[in-house]
Design an enzyme around this catalytic site. Structure first.
Site, PDB file in Angstrom:
ATOM      1  N   PRO A   1       6.447   6.251  -1.295  1.00 26.37           N
ATOM      2  CG  PRO A   1       8.350   6.298  -2.652  1.00 26.37           C
ATOM      3  CD  PRO A   1       6.978   5.687  -2.551  1.00 26.37           C
TER       4      PRO A   1
ATOM      5  CD  GLU B   1      -1.013  -3.362  10.053  1.00 22.10           C
ATOM      6  OE1 GLU B   1      -2.194  -3.185  10.396  1.00 22.10           O
ATOM      7  OE2 GLU B   1      -0.681  -4.184   9.188  1.00 22.10           O
ATOM      8  N   GLY B   2      -0.409   2.360  10.822  1.00 22.08           N
ATOM      9  CA  GLY B   2      -0.965   3.597  11.376  1.00 22.08           C
ATOM     10  C   GLY B   2      -0.133   4.055  12.549  1.00 22.08           C
ATOM     11  CB  THR B   3       2.017   7.074  13.089  1.00 22.91           C
ATOM     12  OG1 THR B   3       0.994   8.062  12.883  1.00 22.91           O
ATOM     13  CG2 THR B   3       2.838   6.911  11.822  1.00 22.91           C
ATOM     14  CB  SER B   4       1.329   6.869  18.259  1.00 15.75           C
ATOM     15  OG  SER B   4       1.850   5.640  18.713  1.00 15.75           O
TER      16      SER B   4
ATOM     17  CB  VAL C   1      -0.927   0.021   1.247  1.00 12.05           C
ATOM     18  CG1 VAL C   1      -1.804   1.272   1.227  1.00 12.05           C
ATOM     19  CG2 VAL C   1      -1.770  -1.235   1.334  1.00 12.05           C
TER      20      VAL C   1
ATOM     21  NE  ARG D   1      -4.956   0.914  12.565  1.00 11.03           N
ATOM     22  CZ  ARG D   1      -5.561   1.694  11.690  1.00 11.03           C
ATOM     23  NH1 ARG D   1      -6.841   1.934  11.806  1.00 11.03           N
ATOM     24  NH2 ARG D   1      -4.890   2.255  10.712  1.00 11.03           N
TER      25      ARG D   1
ATOM     26  CD  GLN E   1       8.624   3.022  47.573  1.00  7.22           C
ATOM     27  OE1 GLN E   1       8.856   4.241  47.484  1.00  7.22           O
ATOM     28  NE2 GLN E   1       7.911   2.523  48.559  1.00  7.22           N
TER      29      GLN E   1
ATOM     30  N   GLY F   1      24.027  -1.603  32.701  1.00  5.62           N
ATOM     31  CA  GLY F   1      24.995  -1.764  31.602  1.00  5.62           C
ATOM     32  C   GLY F   1      24.712  -3.003  30.769  1.00  5.62           C
TER      33      GLY F   1
HETATM   34  C1  LIG Z   1       9.292  -2.004   9.000  1.00  2.00           C
HETATM   35  C2  LIG Z   1       8.117  -1.485   8.265  1.00  2.00           C
HETATM   36  C3  LIG Z   1       7.229  -2.362   7.668  1.00  2.00           C
HETATM   37  C4  LIG Z   1       6.140  -1.878   6.941  1.00  2.00           C
HETATM   38  N1  LIG Z   1       5.321  -2.774   6.281  1.00  2.00           N
HETATM   39  C5  LIG Z   1       4.395  -2.288   5.419  1.00  2.00           C
HETATM   40  C6  LIG Z   1       3.660  -3.181   4.573  1.00  2.00           C
HETATM   41  O1  LIG Z   1       3.829  -4.395   4.631  1.00  2.00           O
HETATM   42  N2  LIG Z   1       2.788  -2.655   3.683  1.00  2.00           N
HETATM   43  C7  LIG Z   1       2.575  -1.297   3.568  1.00  2.00           C
HETATM   44  O2  LIG Z   1       1.789  -0.887   2.737  1.00  2.00           O
HETATM   45  N3  LIG Z   1       3.255  -0.420   4.355  1.00  2.00           N
HETATM   46  C8  LIG Z   1       4.147  -0.877   5.277  1.00  2.00           C
HETATM   47  N4  LIG Z   1       4.872  -0.006   6.064  1.00  2.00           N
HETATM   48  C9  LIG Z   1       4.624   1.429   5.946  1.00  2.00           C
HETATM   49  C10 LIG Z   1       3.971   2.042   7.178  1.00  2.00           C
HETATM   50  O3  LIG Z   1       2.626   1.666   7.238  1.00  2.00           O
HETATM   51  C11 LIG Z   1       4.174   3.569   7.113  1.00  2.00           C
HETATM   52  O4  LIG Z   1       5.533   3.805   7.403  1.00  2.00           O
HETATM   53  C12 LIG Z   1       3.302   4.308   8.076  1.00  2.00           C
HETATM   54  O5  LIG Z   1       1.970   4.260   7.668  1.00  2.00           O
HETATM   55  C13 LIG Z   1       3.697   5.766   8.254  1.00  2.00           C
HETATM   56  O6  LIG Z   1       3.848   6.412   7.037  1.00  2.00           O
HETATM   57  P1  LIG Z   1       5.164   7.303   6.762  1.00  2.00           P
HETATM   58  O7  LIG Z   1       6.321   6.454   7.124  1.00  2.00           O
HETATM   59  O8  LIG Z   1       5.093   7.835   5.384  1.00  2.00           O
HETATM   60  O9  LIG Z   1       5.096   8.482   7.779  1.00  2.00           O
HETATM   61  P2  LIG Z   1       4.387   9.892   7.546  1.00  2.00           P
HETATM   62  O10 LIG Z   1       2.976   9.683   7.144  1.00  2.00           O
HETATM   63  O11 LIG Z   1       5.242  10.745   6.694  1.00  2.00           O
HETATM   64  O12 LIG Z   1       4.394  10.460   9.028  1.00  2.00           O
HETATM   65  C14 LIG Z   1       5.523  11.117   9.600  1.00  2.00           C
HETATM   66  C15 LIG Z   1       5.098  11.667  10.964  1.00  2.00           C
HETATM   67  O13 LIG Z   1       4.038  12.628  10.786  1.00  2.00           O
HETATM   68  C16 LIG Z   1       2.927  12.237  11.565  1.00  2.00           C
HETATM   69  N5  LIG Z   1       1.686  12.611  10.878  1.00  2.00           N
HETATM   70  C17 LIG Z   1       1.320  12.397   9.582  1.00  2.00           C
HETATM   71  N6  LIG Z   1       0.090  12.858   9.352  1.00  2.00           N
HETATM   72  C18 LIG Z   1      -0.355  13.380  10.509  1.00  2.00           C
HETATM   73  C19 LIG Z   1      -1.568  14.028  10.937  1.00  2.00           C
HETATM   74  N7  LIG Z   1      -2.583  14.170  10.106  1.00  2.00           N
HETATM   75  N8  LIG Z   1      -1.670  14.414  12.224  1.00  2.00           N
HETATM   76  C20 LIG Z   1      -0.634  14.252  13.088  1.00  2.00           C
HETATM   77  N9  LIG Z   1       0.525  13.665  12.756  1.00  2.00           N
HETATM   78  C21 LIG Z   1       0.663  13.225  11.492  1.00  2.00           C
HETATM   79  C22 LIG Z   1       3.061  10.728  11.723  1.00  2.00           C
HETATM   80  O14 LIG Z   1       2.318  10.256  12.826  1.00  2.00           O
HETATM   81  C23 LIG Z   1       4.560  10.578  11.886  1.00  2.00           C
HETATM   82  O15 LIG Z   1       4.918  10.862  13.207  1.00  2.00           O
HETATM   83  C24 LIG Z   1       5.923  -0.475   6.830  1.00  2.00           C
HETATM   84  C25 LIG Z   1       6.810   0.409   7.461  1.00  2.00           C
HETATM   85  C26 LIG Z   1       7.899  -0.068   8.133  1.00  2.00           C
HETATM   86  C27 LIG Z   1       8.859   0.915   8.739  1.00  2.00           C
END
Ligand SMILES: Cc1cc2nc3c(=O)[nH]c(=O)nc-3n(C[C@H](O)[C@H](O)[C@H](O)COP(=O)(O)OP(=O)(O)OC[C@H]3O[C@@H](n4cnc5c(N)ncnc54)[C@H](O)[C@@H]3O)c2cc1C
Length: 419
Positions: A132, A399-402, A129, A278, A314, A376
């Site tokens: 760049p 799978e969707g950033t935090s 999906v 998810r 603690q 260490g």
């Molecule tokens: C090891 C690995 C395996 C993966 N496997 C797959 C796979 O099998 N298939 C596939 O299709 N993809 C895959 N991905 C891609 C992954 O789903 C994307 O990296 C991810 O969705 C984030 O997209 P991005 O890296 O372009 O970050 P960006 O979208 O550029 O985000 C950069 C930062 O901006 C923040 N941001 C972006 N938009 C907003 C907003 N509207 N509000 C607030 N913050 C925002 C993000 O949270 C992040 O902190 C993989 C990635 C990695 C690293």
């Protein structure tokens, strides 16, 4: 519909025990080596296939469990063993989820078995999906699929990036724009069999990563990839209908009329696939976090400084208390979301996203605390916690950033279009 229960049935207890033994005996001993090699651990996948763990039957029976809990149990145990190897074992299910969410019954029957292959000839699948320029914003995808009326073929061009099993998979499910003016509503999924490798589909750059290094992540380059009409998941008639509805909606929007929102109606090929997976991804993070918590607890009970075990301070004991609390809370959120998803209970407050968000951030936090408790030793590659910390970080990104999970939850609870 079965009610939500925390009590595992006999089958689930047996499943957990079996997977735990496999994780202990096969996955853990191999983890450091494949992390260093940064290669797909084929011997481990083959051993899992022989044991019946890497197979369609195995995942289908976990999937079919009406309580929804067997799948998170599976993920937690495998990833407790090791996340890089775990992802090599379950990355195929991403491609399978793409087939299940968009394919016809006939396409599912034809392609899903090919995703796994057999004990003697193990296959992998991938879901492509991301691009760049299209990560979080899947709607800005540039990969194009154009229908060739003369031959009835689809012609795909574009570059997919960060694809788990990309280029080495036997089956790739590729999402592409068929009507770019409709953005997310103008996308469709295609299944690409192994015969197209080197004939329109090629592996691009293989990425060297911070963590989950045993899992292969690459670009997938599509160059005049000509696919038969049957490769379009769901079929042409269904696509034409969907596009017609999307165009009507666009006309209504342009006239300023009220239309049902994208989020209420769904309709995005890629997003539908991610939404259903998810809680299972959250369960993977729970596995890593639990591994780190258990290891740190054992260490704290035996490591002595100032004449007593460090757990008697603690400062250390409270860290462990927080770690255990967060691991258990993550699991509860994951199981609830998995049960809701399986029983079609709507995620009105973004419960699927909540589970992945909380479990992912817990894994990062708990593994960091585990390094602190090991001092260490925790910082060296002689102990596994630094690897677990590196592995955990991906769970706040893929799978969707935090941030995107927070966006989904905040929109769900507020009913607002929060940007
Ligand atoms: C090891 C690995 C395996 C993966 N496997 C797959 C796979 O099998 N298939 C596939 O299709 N993809 C895959 N991905 C891609 C992954 O789903 C994307 O990296 C991810 O969705 C984030 O997209 P991005 O890296 O372009 O970050 P960006 O979208 O550029 O985000 C950069 C930062 O901006 C923040 N941001 C972006 N938009 C907003 C907003 N509207 N509000 C607030 N913050 C925002 C993000 O949270 C992040 O902190 C993989 C990635 C990695 C690293």
């Amino acid at each position: 519909m079965p009610g939500f229960s925390l009590e595992l049935d006999e089958d689930q207890i047996t499943l957990r025990k079996w997977l735990h033994e496999f994780a202990t005996d096969v996955i853990r001993p191999a983890a450091a080596e494949w992390d260093e090699r940064e290669e797909t651990p084929w011997p481990v996948i083959q051993e899992a296939a022989k044991a019946g763990i890497y197979s369609l039957d195995f995942f289908a029976s976990a999937w079919e469990d009406e309580s929804g809990i067997s799948l998170p149990i599976t993920m937690e145990e495998l990833f407790w063993g090791d996340a890089g190897i775990g992802l090599s074992l379950v990355g195929t299910t991403l491609g399978v989820a793409g087939l299940l969410s968009s394919g016809t019954l006939e396409q599912i029957g034809e392609w899903v078995p090919q995703c796994f292959g057999s004990q003697d000839d193990v296959h992998l699948a991938a879901l492509a999906v991301s691009e760049p320029g299209a990560g979080s914003d899947v709607s800005s995808m540039k990969t194009r699929a154009v229908y060739d009326e003369a031959t009835g073929e689809w012609v795909l061009n574009g570059v997919k990036t960060w694809i788990t099993n990309g280029g080495i998979a036997d089956v790739h499910v590729v999402v592409a724009a068929v009507a770019p003016e409709l953005r997310a509503r103008g996308q469709a999924s295609f299944v690409v069999g192994p015969e197209f490798k080197g004939k329109g589909l090629a592996q691009g750059q293989k990425f060297r990563k911070h963590g989950i290094r045993a899992s292969h992540t690459s670009e997938v380059v599509l160059t005049d990839l000509r696919l038969p009409g049957s490769a379009l998941l769901g079929g042409k008639a269904r696509l034409d209908e969907r596009l017609a509805r999307a165009r009507e909606r666009q006309v209504a929007l342009d006239r300023g009329e009220q239309v049902t929102s994208v989020r209420q109606k769904g309709g995005q090929a890629a997003m539908a696939t991610f939404e259903s997976s998810r809680p299972a991804v959250g369960a993977q993070a729970v596995g890593i976090a639990r591994a780190a918590y258990e290891y740190a607890l054992d260490y704290a009970k035996t490591r002595e400084q100032f004449g007593r075990p460090i757990v008697q301070n603690q400062g250390i004991a409270f860290m462990l208390a927080d770690m255990k609390t967060k691991v258990d809370a993550s699991r509860l959120l994951v199981w609830r979301a998995a049960w809701m998803g399986k029983n079609n209970v709507p995620f009105l407050a973004g419960e699927g996203s909540m589970s992945k968000l909380y479990a992912g951030e817990t894994a990062v936090d708990v593994t960091e605390k585990a390094i602190q408790i090991l001092g260490g030793n925790g910082y060296t590659r002689d102990y596994p916690v630094e690897r677990w910390h590196r592995d955990a970080k991906i769970y706040t990104i893929f799978e969707g950033t935090s941030e995107i999970q927070r966006l989904i939850i905040s929109r769900a609870i507020s009913g607002q279009q929060i940007a």
